[in-house]
Write a protein that holds these residues in place. Sequence first.
Motif, PDB file in Angstrom:
ATOM      1  N   SER A 228       0.840  -1.198   0.000  1.00  0.00           N
ATOM      2  CA  SER A 228       0.000   0.000   0.000  1.00  0.00           C
ATOM      3  C   SER A 228       0.876   1.250   0.000  1.00  0.00           C
ATOM      4  CB  SER A 228      -0.933   0.005   1.219  1.00  0.00           C
ATOM      5  OG  SER A 228      -0.176   0.046   2.422  1.00  0.00           O
ATOM      6  N   THR A 229       0.233   2.421  -0.049  1.00  0.00           N
ATOM      7  CA  THR A 229       0.950   3.693  -0.048  1.00  0.00           C
ATOM      8  C   THR A 229       0.362   4.619   1.002  1.00  0.00           C
ATOM      9  OG1 THR A 229       1.394   3.511  -2.426  1.00  0.00           O
ATOM     10  CG2 THR A 229       1.625   5.699  -1.435  1.00  0.00           C
ATOM     11  N   ILE A 230       1.228   5.188   1.836  1.00  0.00           N
ATOM     12  CA  ILE A 230       0.784   6.225   2.771  1.00  0.00           C
ATOM     13  C   ILE A 230       0.775   7.532   1.987  1.00  0.00           C
ATOM     14  CG2 ILE A 230       1.291   7.440   4.929  1.00  0.00           C
ATOM     15  CD1 ILE A 230       2.743   4.890   5.861  1.00  0.00           C
ATOM     16  N   THR A 231      -0.422   8.016   1.676  1.00  0.00           N
ATOM     17  CA  THR A 231      -0.551   9.150   0.763  1.00  0.00           C
ATOM     18  C   THR A 231      -0.478  10.509   1.454  1.00  0.00           C
ATOM     19  OG1 THR A 231      -2.967   9.019   0.932  1.00  0.00           O
ATOM     20  CG2 THR A 231      -1.918   7.802  -0.870  1.00  0.00           C
ATOM     21  N   ASN A 247     -19.139  20.754  22.431  1.00  0.00           N
ATOM     22  CA  ASN A 247     -18.329  19.694  21.842  1.00  0.00           C
ATOM     23  C   ASN A 247     -16.945  19.725  22.477  1.00  0.00           C
ATOM     24  OD1 ASN A 247     -20.421  19.184  20.123  1.00  0.00           O
ATOM     25  ND2 ASN A 247     -19.394  19.889  18.267  1.00  0.00           N
ATOM     26  N   VAL A 248     -16.346  18.548  22.662  1.00  0.00           N
ATOM     27  CA  VAL A 248     -14.966  18.461  23.131  1.00  0.00           C
ATOM     28  C   VAL A 248     -14.116  17.925  21.990  1.00  0.00           C
ATOM     29  CG1 VAL A 248     -13.370  17.382  24.760  1.00  0.00           C
ATOM     30  CG2 VAL A 248     -15.635  18.124  25.534  1.00  0.00           C
ATOM     31  N   TYR A 249     -13.031  18.645  21.672  1.00  0.00           N
ATOM     32  CA  TYR A 249     -12.164  18.302  20.543  1.00  0.00           C
ATOM     33  C   TYR A 249     -10.779  17.898  21.044  1.00  0.00           C
ATOM     34  CZ  TYR A 249     -15.727  20.861  17.920  1.00  0.00           C
ATOM     35  OH  TYR A 249     -16.921  21.292  17.376  1.00  0.00           O
ATOM     36  N   VAL A 250     -10.167  16.962  20.338  1.00  0.00           N
ATOM     37  CA  VAL A 250      -8.819  16.514  20.664  1.00  0.00           C
ATOM     38  C   VAL A 250      -8.005  16.486  19.369  1.00  0.00           C
ATOM     39  CG1 VAL A 250      -9.364  14.051  20.356  1.00  0.00           C
ATOM     40  CG2 VAL A 250      -7.496  14.720  21.868  1.00  0.00           C
ATOM     41  N   PRO A 251      -6.696  16.778  19.414  1.00  0.00           N
ATOM     42  CA  PRO A 251      -5.863  16.664  18.208  1.00  0.00           C
ATOM     43  C   PRO A 251      -5.746  15.202  17.767  1.00  0.00           C
ATOM     44  CG  PRO A 251      -4.789  18.022  19.876  1.00  0.00           C
ATOM     45  CD  PRO A 251      -5.937  17.342  20.548  1.00  0.00           C
ATOM     46  N   VAL A 252      -5.920  14.972  16.485  1.00  0.00           N
ATOM     47  CA  VAL A 252      -5.900  13.616  15.921  1.00  0.00           C
ATOM     48  C   VAL A 252      -5.014  13.610  14.683  1.00  0.00           C
ATOM     49  CG1 VAL A 252      -7.309  11.861  14.735  1.00  0.00           C
ATOM     50  CG2 VAL A 252      -8.209  13.018  16.777  1.00  0.00           C
ATOM     51  N   TRP A 253      -4.219  12.555  14.534  1.00  0.00           N
ATOM     52  CA  TRP A 253      -3.480  12.338  13.290  1.00  0.00           C
ATOM     53  C   TRP A 253      -4.381  11.569  12.321  1.00  0.00           C
ATOM     54  CZ3 TRP A 253       0.666  14.695  11.631  1.00  0.00           C
ATOM     55  CH2 TRP A 253       1.589  15.217  12.543  1.00  0.00           C
ATOM     56  N   PHE A 254      -4.651  12.164  11.158  1.00  0.00           N
ATOM     57  CA  PHE A 254      -5.395  11.497  10.094  1.00  0.00           C
ATOM     58  C   PHE A 254      -4.366  11.006   9.080  1.00  0.00           C
ATOM     59  CE2 PHE A 254      -8.435  14.268  12.053  1.00  0.00           C
ATOM     60  CZ  PHE A 254      -9.660  13.608  11.953  1.00  0.00           C
ATOM     61  N   ILE A 255      -4.323   9.701   8.860  1.00  0.00           N
ATOM     62  CA  ILE A 255      -3.337   9.090   7.962  1.00  0.00           C
ATOM     63  C   ILE A 255      -4.078   8.444   6.788  1.00  0.00           C
ATOM     64  CG2 ILE A 255      -1.358   7.550   7.765  1.00  0.00           C
ATOM     65  CD1 ILE A 255      -0.920   9.617   9.942  1.00  0.00           C
ATOM     66  N   GLY A 256      -3.796   8.920   5.559  1.00  0.00           N
ATOM     67  CA  GLY A 256      -4.415   8.356   4.369  1.00  0.00           C
ATOM     68  C   GLY A 256      -3.590   7.207   3.820  1.00  0.00           C
ATOM     69  N   LEU A 264      -9.194   4.551  -0.761  1.00  0.00           N
ATOM     70  CA  LEU A 264      -8.406   5.311   0.214  1.00  0.00           C
ATOM     71  C   LEU A 264      -9.030   5.095   1.581  1.00  0.00           C
ATOM     72  CD1 LEU A 264      -6.161   7.445   0.829  1.00  0.00           C
ATOM     73  CD2 LEU A 264      -7.952   9.185   0.591  1.00  0.00           C
ATOM     74  N   GLN A 265      -8.263   4.520   2.498  1.00  0.00           N
ATOM     75  CA  GLN A 265      -8.725   4.405   3.871  1.00  0.00           C
ATOM     76  C   GLN A 265      -8.023   5.475   4.700  1.00  0.00           C
ATOM     77  OE1 GLN A 265      -6.767   0.391   4.423  1.00  0.00           O
ATOM     78  NE2 GLN A 265      -6.379   1.196   6.481  1.00  0.00           N
ATOM     79  N   ILE A 266      -8.761   6.055   5.624  1.00  0.00           N
ATOM     80  CA  ILE A 266      -8.186   7.091   6.489  1.00  0.00           C
ATOM     81  C   ILE A 266      -8.226   6.583   7.923  1.00  0.00           C
ATOM     82  CG2 ILE A 266      -8.358   9.458   7.317  1.00  0.00           C
ATOM     83  CD1 ILE A 266      -9.604  10.225   4.662  1.00  0.00           C
ATOM     84  N   GLU A 267      -7.047   6.351   8.472  1.00  0.00           N
ATOM     85  CA  GLU A 267      -6.928   5.903   9.862  1.00  0.00           C
ATOM     86  C   GLU A 267      -6.728   7.121  10.768  1.00  0.00           C
ATOM     87  OE1 GLU A 267      -7.428   2.945  10.937  1.00  0.00           O
ATOM     88  OE2 GLU A 267      -7.360   1.773   9.069  1.00  0.00           O
TER      89      GLU A 267
END
Length: 289
Positions: A228-231, A247-256, A264-267
């Motif tokens: 696969s490819t990390i895009t 709403n409560v927000y937290v920083p998140v890493w979105f990895i395509g 395309l899956q986004i983790e």
Amino acid sequence: MDFKRIEWIFFLVFLGVNIFLFSIYREGLQDESNVSYSDRTESLEKRLEKENIEHKGTFSTNQIEGYYLSGEKSNFYEVIQQKRIDQGDNNLFRYNTDIIENGMIRYPSSNYYIDPKNVETTLSEFLANPENVLYGNEYAYLPQFSNLTGDFPEVTVSQVYEGIAFRDDSAEISLSLEKHETDELFKIVNYTQYHVENLEKLREKSTLYTEREAVETLYINSKIPSNSTITFSKLAYSCIYQIREKNVYVPVWFIGISSNEKTLQIEQVNAMSNTIITNNTVTRVENHG
């Protein structure tokens, strides 16, 4: 009005938020200890290479700082009514505008075009005009979550807090486009806007897990398939929790991650705890008192 009762309600609300955040912190410590004993004799890049997982450049080890944030969804009906009073213009956003729950849909009365070769600049010009968009200067272009190909091109912009964007429906504008007949430009057909106001820091600033650590967490937990490819990777605030109107927000890493040209899956990895987010459902807590 019973002010003592109101004080107790607010106390219970914030107590609930802090208990929830502490539980996330403990969960993160447990998961971190599990990951730390994994086999790290080879570099992350070598392990990815062995499984034919491609990526561009090196993964960043920059230690960015972020917050737990709370915010309230803007009521566009009330916002527009107040804007009309402030500006003395009863027709402001009256036409070509549909008010929806916590947002609005707007159909521009004039033609506006996006240049695919210079999306950010042409989009900024549109957002900067207060007759086009409310709060337009608070939003920034998200190329990772935009699409200028296919039959239904769309561009996404989001609010930004101290350099970190939001990746959450509650704080984004989605602009629907159509290809211009005679050139390469895209015409803005309409947009759907949501906005968060009264943003507050729930805790002191914290050092976040890095891009490299987030990718390694996904790899160790078999979330990146072979061949696969990390895009892309993008750090952004995401809503994880709702309590009453906040709403409560937290920083998140979105990895395509792309396994072929069409999929395309986004983790997602919580950048506060370095834990994988597997459930996109936002937890809602109702306080009764």
